[in-house]
Design a protein around this motif. Structure first.
Motif, PDB file in Angstrom:
ATOM      1  N   PRO A   1       0.800  -1.431   0.037  1.00 49.17           N
ATOM      2  CA  PRO A   1      -0.093   0.195   0.087  1.00 49.17           C
ATOM      3  C   PRO A   1       1.290   1.109   0.473  1.00 49.17           C
ATOM      4  N   ASN A   2       2.160   1.273   0.048  1.00 44.29           N
ATOM      5  CA  ASN A   2       2.605   2.364   0.089  1.00 44.29           C
ATOM      6  C   ASN A   2       3.501   2.889  -0.641  1.00 44.29           C
ATOM      7  N   VAL A   3       3.616   2.080  -2.182  1.00 41.58           N
ATOM      8  CA  VAL A   3       4.141   1.912  -3.291  1.00 41.58           C
ATOM      9  C   VAL A   3       3.233   2.766  -4.179  1.00 41.58           C
ATOM     10  N   ARG A   4       3.715   3.425  -4.516  1.00 46.29           N
ATOM     11  CA  ARG A   4       2.528   4.460  -6.524  1.00 46.29           C
ATOM     12  C   ARG A   4       2.470   4.101  -7.079  1.00 46.29           C
ATOM     13  N   VAL A   5       2.353   4.462  -8.705  1.00 46.60           N
ATOM     14  CA  VAL A   5       2.722   4.181 -10.063  1.00 46.60           C
ATOM     15  C   VAL A   5       2.637   5.901 -10.608  1.00 46.60           C
TER      16      VAL A   5
ATOM     17  N   LEU B   1      14.683  13.122 -10.438  1.00 44.79           N
ATOM     18  CA  LEU B   1      14.880  12.961  -9.143  1.00 44.79           C
ATOM     19  C   LEU B   1      14.018  14.122  -7.664  1.00 44.79           C
ATOM     20  N   ASP B   2      14.008  15.232  -8.629  1.00 40.43           N
ATOM     21  CA  ASP B   2      12.940  15.665  -7.424  1.00 40.43           C
ATOM     22  C   ASP B   2      12.011  15.321  -7.004  1.00 40.43           C
ATOM     23  N   GLU B   3      11.328  14.234  -7.734  1.00 39.75           N
ATOM     24  CA  GLU B   3      10.139  13.815  -7.083  1.00 39.75           C
ATOM     25  C   GLU B   3       9.792  13.524  -5.971  1.00 39.75           C
ATOM     26  N   PRO B   4       8.790  13.694  -5.375  1.00 43.41           N
ATOM     27  CA  PRO B   4       8.503  14.108  -4.250  1.00 43.41           C
ATOM     28  C   PRO B   4       9.002  12.854  -3.275  1.00 43.41           C
ATOM     29  N   ASP B   5       8.669  11.763  -3.866  1.00 37.81           N
ATOM     30  CA  ASP B   5       8.853   9.971  -3.440  1.00 37.81           C
ATOM     31  C   ASP B   5       9.716   9.811  -3.722  1.00 37.81           C
ATOM     32  N   PRO B   6      10.523   9.157  -2.742  1.00 39.55           N
ATOM     33  CA  PRO B   6      11.840   8.313  -3.517  1.00 39.55           C
ATOM     34  C   PRO B   6      11.040   7.616  -4.205  1.00 39.55           C
ATOM     35  N   ILE B   7      12.353   7.006  -5.909  1.00 39.37           N
ATOM     36  CA  ILE B   7      11.695   6.010  -7.098  1.00 39.37           C
ATOM     37  C   ILE B   7      12.404   5.184  -6.664  1.00 39.37           C
ATOM     38  N   ILE B   8      12.051   3.554  -6.335  1.00 42.58           N
ATOM     39  CA  ILE B   8      12.496   2.804  -6.171  1.00 42.58           C
ATOM     40  C   ILE B   8      12.531   1.793  -7.361  1.00 42.58           C
ATOM     41  N   GLY B   9      12.502   1.921  -8.176  1.00 38.65           N
ATOM     42  CA  GLY B   9      12.270   1.379  -9.523  1.00 38.65           C
ATOM     43  C   GLY B   9      11.952   2.043 -10.668  1.00 38.65           C
ATOM     44  N   LEU B  10      11.835   1.569 -12.086  1.00 35.88           N
ATOM     45  CA  LEU B  10      11.516   1.813 -13.416  1.00 35.88           C
ATOM     46  C   LEU B  10      10.659   0.896 -14.322  1.00 35.88           C
ATOM     47  N   ILE B  11       9.949   1.271 -14.719  1.00 32.04           N
ATOM     48  CA  ILE B  11       9.101   0.103 -15.431  1.00 32.04           C
ATOM     49  C   ILE B  11       8.841   1.313 -17.202  1.00 32.04           C
ATOM     50  N   PHE B  12       9.891   0.999 -17.675  1.00 29.65           N
ATOM     51  CA  PHE B  12       9.578   1.136 -19.166  1.00 29.65           C
ATOM     52  C   PHE B  12       8.397  -0.328 -20.052  1.00 29.65           C
ATOM     53  N   LEU B  13       8.358   0.775 -20.239  1.00 24.16           N
ATOM     54  CA  LEU B  13       6.703  -0.650 -21.285  1.00 24.16           C
ATOM     55  C   LEU B  13       6.495   0.177 -22.784  1.00 24.16           C
ATOM     56  N   CYS B  14       6.605  -0.988 -23.704  1.00 18.84           N
ATOM     57  CA  CYS B  14       7.692  -1.116 -24.852  1.00 18.84           C
ATOM     58  C   CYS B  14       6.609  -1.616 -25.924  1.00 18.84           C
ATOM     59  N   ARG B  15       6.982  -0.996 -27.113  1.00 20.64           N
ATOM     60  CA  ARG B  15       6.200  -3.151 -28.370  1.00 20.64           C
ATOM     61  C   ARG B  15       7.680  -3.716 -28.417  1.00 20.64           C
ATOM     62  N   TRP B  16       7.243  -4.595 -27.898  1.00 15.22           N
ATOM     63  CA  TRP B  16       8.654  -5.354 -28.314  1.00 15.22           C
ATOM     64  C   TRP B  16       9.070  -5.848 -29.623  1.00 15.22           C
ATOM     65  N   ARG B  17      10.090  -6.342 -29.330  1.00 14.83           N
ATOM     66  CA  ARG B  17      10.425  -6.718 -30.954  1.00 14.83           C
ATOM     67  C   ARG B  17      11.711  -7.644 -30.877  1.00 14.83           C
TER      68      ARG B  17
ATOM     69  N   MET C   1       5.560   4.563 -28.844  1.00 17.30           N
ATOM     70  CA  MET C   1       5.292   2.727 -28.683  1.00 17.30           C
ATOM     71  C   MET C   1       5.710   3.100 -27.537  1.00 17.30           C
ATOM     72  N   PHE C   2       6.122   4.158 -26.625  1.00 17.70           N
ATOM     73  CA  PHE C   2       6.812   3.484 -25.664  1.00 17.70           C
ATOM     74  C   PHE C   2       6.195   4.796 -24.302  1.00 17.70           C
ATOM     75  N   THR C   3       6.092   3.920 -22.877  1.00 16.52           N
ATOM     76  CA  THR C   3       5.769   4.752 -21.961  1.00 16.52           C
ATOM     77  C   THR C   3       6.610   4.196 -20.745  1.00 16.52           C
ATOM     78  N   LEU C   4       7.138   5.527 -19.643  1.00 18.91           N
ATOM     79  CA  LEU C   4       7.860   5.226 -18.900  1.00 18.91           C
ATOM     80  C   LEU C   4       7.287   5.509 -17.069  1.00 18.91           C
ATOM     81  N   LEU C   5       6.841   4.187 -16.364  1.00 19.20           N
ATOM     82  CA  LEU C   5       6.247   4.725 -15.590  1.00 19.20           C
ATOM     83  C   LEU C   5       7.540   4.511 -14.031  1.00 19.20           C
ATOM     84  N   ALA C   6       6.739   5.225 -13.040  1.00 18.16           N
ATOM     85  CA  ALA C   6       7.996   5.174 -11.892  1.00 18.16           C
ATOM     86  C   ALA C   6       7.032   4.289 -10.581  1.00 18.16           C
ATOM     87  N   LEU C   7       8.375   3.266 -10.091  1.00 18.00           N
ATOM     88  CA  LEU C   7       7.155   3.713  -8.440  1.00 18.00           C
ATOM     89  C   LEU C   7       8.223   3.614  -7.445  1.00 18.00           C
ATOM     90  N   THR C   8       7.203   4.346  -6.647  1.00 15.22           N
ATOM     91  CA  THR C   8       7.892   6.047  -5.821  1.00 15.22           C
ATOM     92  C   THR C   8       7.041   5.719  -4.697  1.00 15.22           C
TER      93      THR C   8
END
Length: 308
Positions: A37-41, A52-68, A239-246
């Motif tokens: 519950p303490n993780v937000r996407v 780096l200025d995100e208010p909550d620390p980023i614990i991981g990145l997710i790169f969504l792309c079209r697989w080739r 064709m891509f999206t970048l998400l962060a888990l904070t």
């Protein structure tokens, strides 16, 4: 049995992993239900030092792309999976979004996870990446949460895909496929054990990108790799999206025990404020089954629907 009950049973009893919408609000609800519950996407719109200025620390990145599939791709993976990083291979075709989040959660030592996730992490600690992936695929707990956002059409399509696979009649996904959604893939980027890693569930082992200099500046090591992935696409092709888990922070003193319920309250309030919670609730609701059931109720009372 009503259409609503039948739809819920179809979701709960479906043995496979279905395609779901790649929406941060849905991922947030999955994390809450799974016991994080303490993780937000959140979605990132720039790839520079401003993250780096995100208010909550980023614990991981997710790169969504079209697989080739690239036959000339250089094998950069480690010869063996390091004990300093938790990594699972992707076994189920449609679980890559949930797998990417698990790969990040299990490498974040500061997180307080729910009982189910804690037990799963402990059980898989000494397993190889393929066996970890198999454990995730067979986790009824995770599969039911994931499939709770699946539409009836996607569940039925998943059944057809299984039948086609058994008959060896389904062509592999490619960029000219009639259903390009099936070719999307998720890559995770995490700091763990003093290093920064790219975790691709379709590769046998993780890719070590460099050293983690701490203070959440590991993102500076991951960004060039993400930019390299983006450069593989032609200009103007989105064709891509970048998400962060904070990690949501709670107002607790250093000598005070971590209050998971307090963090959960903060997270629920945050989700409701930014509209994620209502959207995820609506996305999960079986509107088609509800309308069919409602029309039947009206018909049973002699009320004609669609006539003035």
């Amino acid at each position: 049995m009503s259409d609503l009950d039948d739809y819920q049973q179809l979701r709960q009893k479906h043995p496979g992993w279905c395609t779901i919408e790649s929406e941060p609000a849905i991922f947030n609800q999955i994390l809450r239900d799974a016991g994080a519950p303490n993780v937000r996407v959140v979605e990132l719109y720039s790839l520079d030092e401003s993250i780096l200025d995100e208010p909550d620390p980023i614990i991981g990145l997710i790169f969504l792309c079209r697989w080739r599939q690239d036959a000339k791709e250089i094998q950069e993976t480690e010869p063996d999976c390091s004990s300093s990083v938790w990594f699972a291979n992707q076994i189920s075709e449609n679980s890559c979004g949930s797998l990417a989040m698990i790969n990040i959660l299990f490498n974040a030592e500061s997180l307080v996870l729910g009982e189910e996730l804690t037990q799963l992490k402990s059980f898989t600690e000494c397993l190889t990446p393929p066996l970890r992936g198999l454990c995730l695929q067979n986790s009824e707990f995770l599969r039911k949460i994931h499939n709770s956002f699946a539409r009836r059409s996607e569940i039925l399509q998943n059944n057809l895909d299984v039948i086609d696979a058994c008959k060896n009649t389904k062509a592999p996904a490619n960029e000219n496929s009639a259903n390009p959604e099936s070719a999307y893939h998720f890559l995770a980027y995490v700091p763990s054990g003093g290093s920064v890693w790219e975790l691709d569930g379709l590769k046998r082992q993780p890719v070590r990108l460099g050293e983690d200099d701490g203070e959440h500046r590991w993102l500076l090591t991951a960004m060039p790799r993400v930019q390299l992935q983006i450069s593989k696409y032609s200009e103007g092709e989105l064709m891509f999206t970048l998400l962060a888990l904070t990690q949501a922070t709670a107002n607790t003193s250093t000598n005070q025990a971590f209050d998971a319920s307090a963090v959960r309250a903060v997270q629920v309030e945050t989700l409701e404020d930014n509209g994620s919670f209502p959207y995820a609730t609506r996305a999960r609701h079986p509107y088609v089954a509800f309308m069919r059931h409602y029309i039947r109720v009206l018909a049973g009372k002699g009320i004609q629907v669609g006539h003035s």
